[in-house]
Write a protein that holds these residues in place. Structure first.
Motif, PDB file in Angstrom:
ATOM      1  N   ALA A 178       7.329 -12.399  -5.423  1.00  0.00           N
ATOM      2  CA  ALA A 178       6.619 -12.192  -4.152  1.00  0.00           C
ATOM      3  C   ALA A 178       5.762 -10.938  -4.193  1.00  0.00           C
ATOM      4  O   ALA A 178       4.697 -10.895  -3.576  1.00  0.00           O
ATOM      5  N   THR A 179       6.209  -9.918  -4.917  1.00  0.00           N
ATOM      6  CA  THR A 179       5.444  -8.673  -5.006  1.00  0.00           C
ATOM      7  C   THR A 179       5.527  -8.105  -6.428  1.00  0.00           C
ATOM      8  O   THR A 179       6.485  -8.354  -7.147  1.00  0.00           O
ATOM      9  N   VAL A 180       4.513  -7.348  -6.771  1.00  0.00           N
ATOM     10  CA  VAL A 180       4.498  -6.577  -8.015  1.00  0.00           C
ATOM     11  C   VAL A 180       4.035  -5.184  -7.621  1.00  0.00           C
ATOM     12  O   VAL A 180       2.953  -5.017  -7.064  1.00  0.00           O
ATOM     13  N   GLU A 181       4.841  -4.194  -7.887  1.00  0.00           N
ATOM     14  CA  GLU A 181       4.526  -2.815  -7.531  1.00  0.00           C
ATOM     15  C   GLU A 181       3.876  -2.137  -8.732  1.00  0.00           C
ATOM     16  O   GLU A 181       4.515  -1.936  -9.763  1.00  0.00           O
ATOM     17  N   ALA A 192       5.386  -8.965 -14.472  1.00  0.00           N
ATOM     18  CA  ALA A 192       6.054  -9.960 -13.630  1.00  0.00           C
ATOM     19  C   ALA A 192       6.160 -11.231 -14.456  1.00  0.00           C
ATOM     20  O   ALA A 192       5.263 -11.548 -15.240  1.00  0.00           O
ATOM     21  N   ALA A 252      -7.749  -4.914  -5.263  1.00  0.00           N
ATOM     22  CA  ALA A 252      -6.849  -4.292  -4.307  1.00  0.00           C
ATOM     23  C   ALA A 252      -7.704  -3.428  -3.384  1.00  0.00           C
ATOM     24  O   ALA A 252      -8.717  -2.872  -3.800  1.00  0.00           O
ATOM     25  N   SER A 297      -3.021   4.601  -1.578  1.00  0.00           N
ATOM     26  CA  SER A 297      -2.311   3.354  -1.846  1.00  0.00           C
ATOM     27  C   SER A 297      -3.250   2.169  -1.676  1.00  0.00           C
ATOM     28  O   SER A 297      -3.988   2.081  -0.697  1.00  0.00           O
ATOM     29  N   THR A 355      -3.550  -2.178  -1.847  1.00  0.00           N
ATOM     30  CA  THR A 355      -2.766  -3.405  -1.738  1.00  0.00           C
ATOM     31  C   THR A 355      -3.692  -4.604  -1.934  1.00  0.00           C
ATOM     32  O   THR A 355      -4.877  -4.542  -1.601  1.00  0.00           O
ATOM     33  N   THR A 376      -3.693  -9.228  -2.948  1.00  0.00           N
ATOM     34  CA  THR A 376      -2.989 -10.500  -3.076  1.00  0.00           C
ATOM     35  C   THR A 376      -3.542 -11.266  -4.269  1.00  0.00           C
ATOM     36  O   THR A 376      -4.751 -11.347  -4.453  1.00  0.00           O
TER      37      THR A 376
END
Length: 153
Positions: free
Chosen positions: A47-50, A59, A84, A137, A139, A141
Motif C-alpha cells: 500500500a505504501t513505500v517510504e 517493495a 511526487a 516531504s 508524496t 501515487t
C-alpha cells in the motif's frame, strides 16, 4: 454456477442451436465439462513505500495461487507518471525512478507475469530524484494494472 470471466465458450459442451454459446460450469476450481481451470489469483502490491532519506527503497510485487487456463497469462503493469508532489503545494514535483533489477520502468511496462501454477515475487527499487526542487516531504501515487489475457510474444 460460475461463468468464465473471459467469456470464452466451453468446448466440452454441445448444443443443437448453431449460435448457442455455452459457458463453463466450474466446481472445485475446474469446469465439469471440459476440465479448464477457473481463473483465480492473489496479487500483492504494498500500500505504501517510504522513500525517506535513503537513496533507494524496495517493495515486492507478488502473485500467488495463480490458476489460469493454459492459453492465459496474468500480467501486472506499472503506470506513470512517476512523480511526487511537495506536501502543501500542487506545482512542485520531483520525478523518481522505478527499477526492476537494473531496468528502469516506463509507464505501461510489465512488472510481473505469471502462468498457471507460478508464484513470482518481483522486487522493485524506487529511486528518489538526485535533486528535488525544494527540501521537504513529497508524496505521490503509483498505479498498477492487473489483467489476464493471451500472452504476447
Amino acid at each position: 454456477m460460475l461463468l468464465n470471466p473471459e467469456g470464452s465458450p466451453c468446448q466440452g459442451r454441445y448444443s443443437n442451436k448453431p449460435n448457442d454459446t455455452l459457458n463453463h460450469n466450474y466446481e472445485s476450481g475446474k469446469c465439469i465439462y471440459c476440465g479448464e481451470p477457473e481463473i483465480a489469483y492473489a496479487v500483492t502490491i504494498p500500500a505504501t513505500v517510504e522513500l525517506g532519506n535513503a537513496a533507494n527503497a524496495t517493495a515486492t510485487i507478488s502473485a500467488e495461487n495463480v490458476t489460469l487456463p493454459t492459453d492465459k497469462t496474468l500480467k501486472v503493469t506499472v503506470n506513470g507518471p512517476f512523480t511526487a508532489t511537495l506536501v502543501g503545494t500542487t506545482d512542485v514535483t520531483a520525478h523518481y525512478t522505478i527499477k526492476n533489477g537494473s531496468t528502469a520502468l516506463e509507464s505501461g511496462d510489465p512488472v510481473l507475469t505469471a502462468k498457471n501454477g507460478e508464484s513470482p515475487k518481483i522486487p522493485l527499487t524506487f529511486g528518489k530524484p538526485d535533486a528535488a526542487p525544494y527540501a521537504g516531504s513529497y508524496t505521490g501515487t503509483v498505479t498498477f494494472t492487473v489483467s489476464v489475457g493471451t500472452p504476447t510474444i
